[in-house]
Design a protein around this motif. Sequence first.
Motif, PDB file in Angstrom:
ATOM      1  N   VAL A 147     -11.850  -0.588  -1.664  1.00 52.29           N
ATOM      2  CA  VAL A 147     -11.982  -1.884  -1.023  1.00 52.29           C
ATOM      3  C   VAL A 147     -13.643  -1.966  -0.821  1.00 52.29           C
ATOM      4  CG1 VAL A 147     -12.042  -2.525   1.186  1.00 52.29           C
ATOM      5  CG2 VAL A 147      -9.996  -1.803   0.097  1.00 52.29           C
TER       6      VAL A 147
ATOM      7  N   ARG B  95      -7.476  -5.540   0.857  1.00 52.08           N
ATOM      8  CA  ARG B  95      -6.213  -4.855   1.409  1.00 52.08           C
ATOM      9  C   ARG B  95      -5.980  -5.963   2.364  1.00 52.08           C
ATOM     10  NH1 ARG B  95      -7.107   0.775   3.186  1.00 52.08           N
ATOM     11  NH2 ARG B  95      -9.096   0.011   3.437  1.00 52.08           N
TER      12      ARG B  95
ATOM     13  N   GLN C 259       1.003  -1.013   0.102  1.00 46.77           N
ATOM     14  CA  GLN C 259       0.041   0.133   0.053  1.00 46.77           C
ATOM     15  C   GLN C 259       0.923   1.062  -0.003  1.00 46.77           C
ATOM     16  OE1 GLN C 259      -3.712  -0.041   2.551  1.00 46.77           O
ATOM     17  NE2 GLN C 259      -2.932   2.142   3.123  1.00 46.77           N
TER      18      GLN C 259
ATOM     19  N   ILE D 113      -2.169  -4.756  -1.522  1.00 41.10           N
ATOM     20  CA  ILE D 113      -3.507  -4.486  -2.269  1.00 41.10           C
ATOM     21  C   ILE D 113      -3.483  -5.173  -3.300  1.00 41.10           C
ATOM     22  CG2 ILE D 113      -4.582  -2.529  -3.706  1.00 41.10           C
ATOM     23  CD1 ILE D 113      -4.293  -2.158  -0.354  1.00 41.10           C
TER      24      ILE D 113
ATOM     25  N   ILE E 130      -8.199   4.254  -2.225  1.00 42.16           N
ATOM     26  CA  ILE E 130      -8.098   2.676  -1.957  1.00 42.16           C
ATOM     27  C   ILE E 130      -9.167   2.242  -0.864  1.00 42.16           C
ATOM     28  CG2 ILE E 130      -6.992   0.763  -0.914  1.00 42.16           C
ATOM     29  CD1 ILE E 130      -4.247   2.271  -1.962  1.00 42.16           C
TER      30      ILE E 130
ATOM     31  N   ASN F 265       0.422  -2.892   3.951  1.00 42.41           N
ATOM     32  CA  ASN F 265      -0.848  -3.787   3.514  1.00 42.41           C
ATOM     33  C   ASN F 265      -0.530  -4.039   1.996  1.00 42.41           C
ATOM     34  OD1 ASN F 265      -2.312  -3.897   5.868  1.00 42.41           O
ATOM     35  ND2 ASN F 265      -3.009  -1.585   5.376  1.00 42.41           N
TER      36      ASN F 265
END
Length: 141
Positions: free
Chosen positions: A73, A80, A58, A92, A69, A90
């Motif tokens: 999500v 994530r 991330q 992605i 993001i 994280n």
Amino acid sequence: MEPLVDIDVRLIFAILNGKVSAAISRKLLHNFHAAGLDLTPEQWNVLQHLKQRDGVSQQELCDAMLRLINSMVFLNLVTRTPNRFDRRKNIIRLTQKGIDMQESAIRVALLTLKEALRGLSLNEIRTSQDVLRRVFENTAG
């Protein structure tokens, strides 16, 4: 109009700025919605990035994209998950819905680019691309 052959679409979208870029983004948003895609040009950029290099951290996508993001999500376009080696990061990843959206969006983006380049010959497009590539390379450091 001649087909877009040997045109670096990513380069053209990446280096356009100012009014031309804003106009193309507005047209792209309109075309996404007309095609039934609930997608913004900014979200499409993330999908494009992940399609080329899925599984980035991330942090690599940039802190400035956090809100974007989060919305993706929520829309189930990306997932994530914590990085198992570094919990501060994280990972992605595109969901199947994100992959499908990206594939549909690329067709709309190419249509939008064709509309933006209407009336230009393939030679004019290639010459412009070469000039813009050199400008980009000269300023990219």
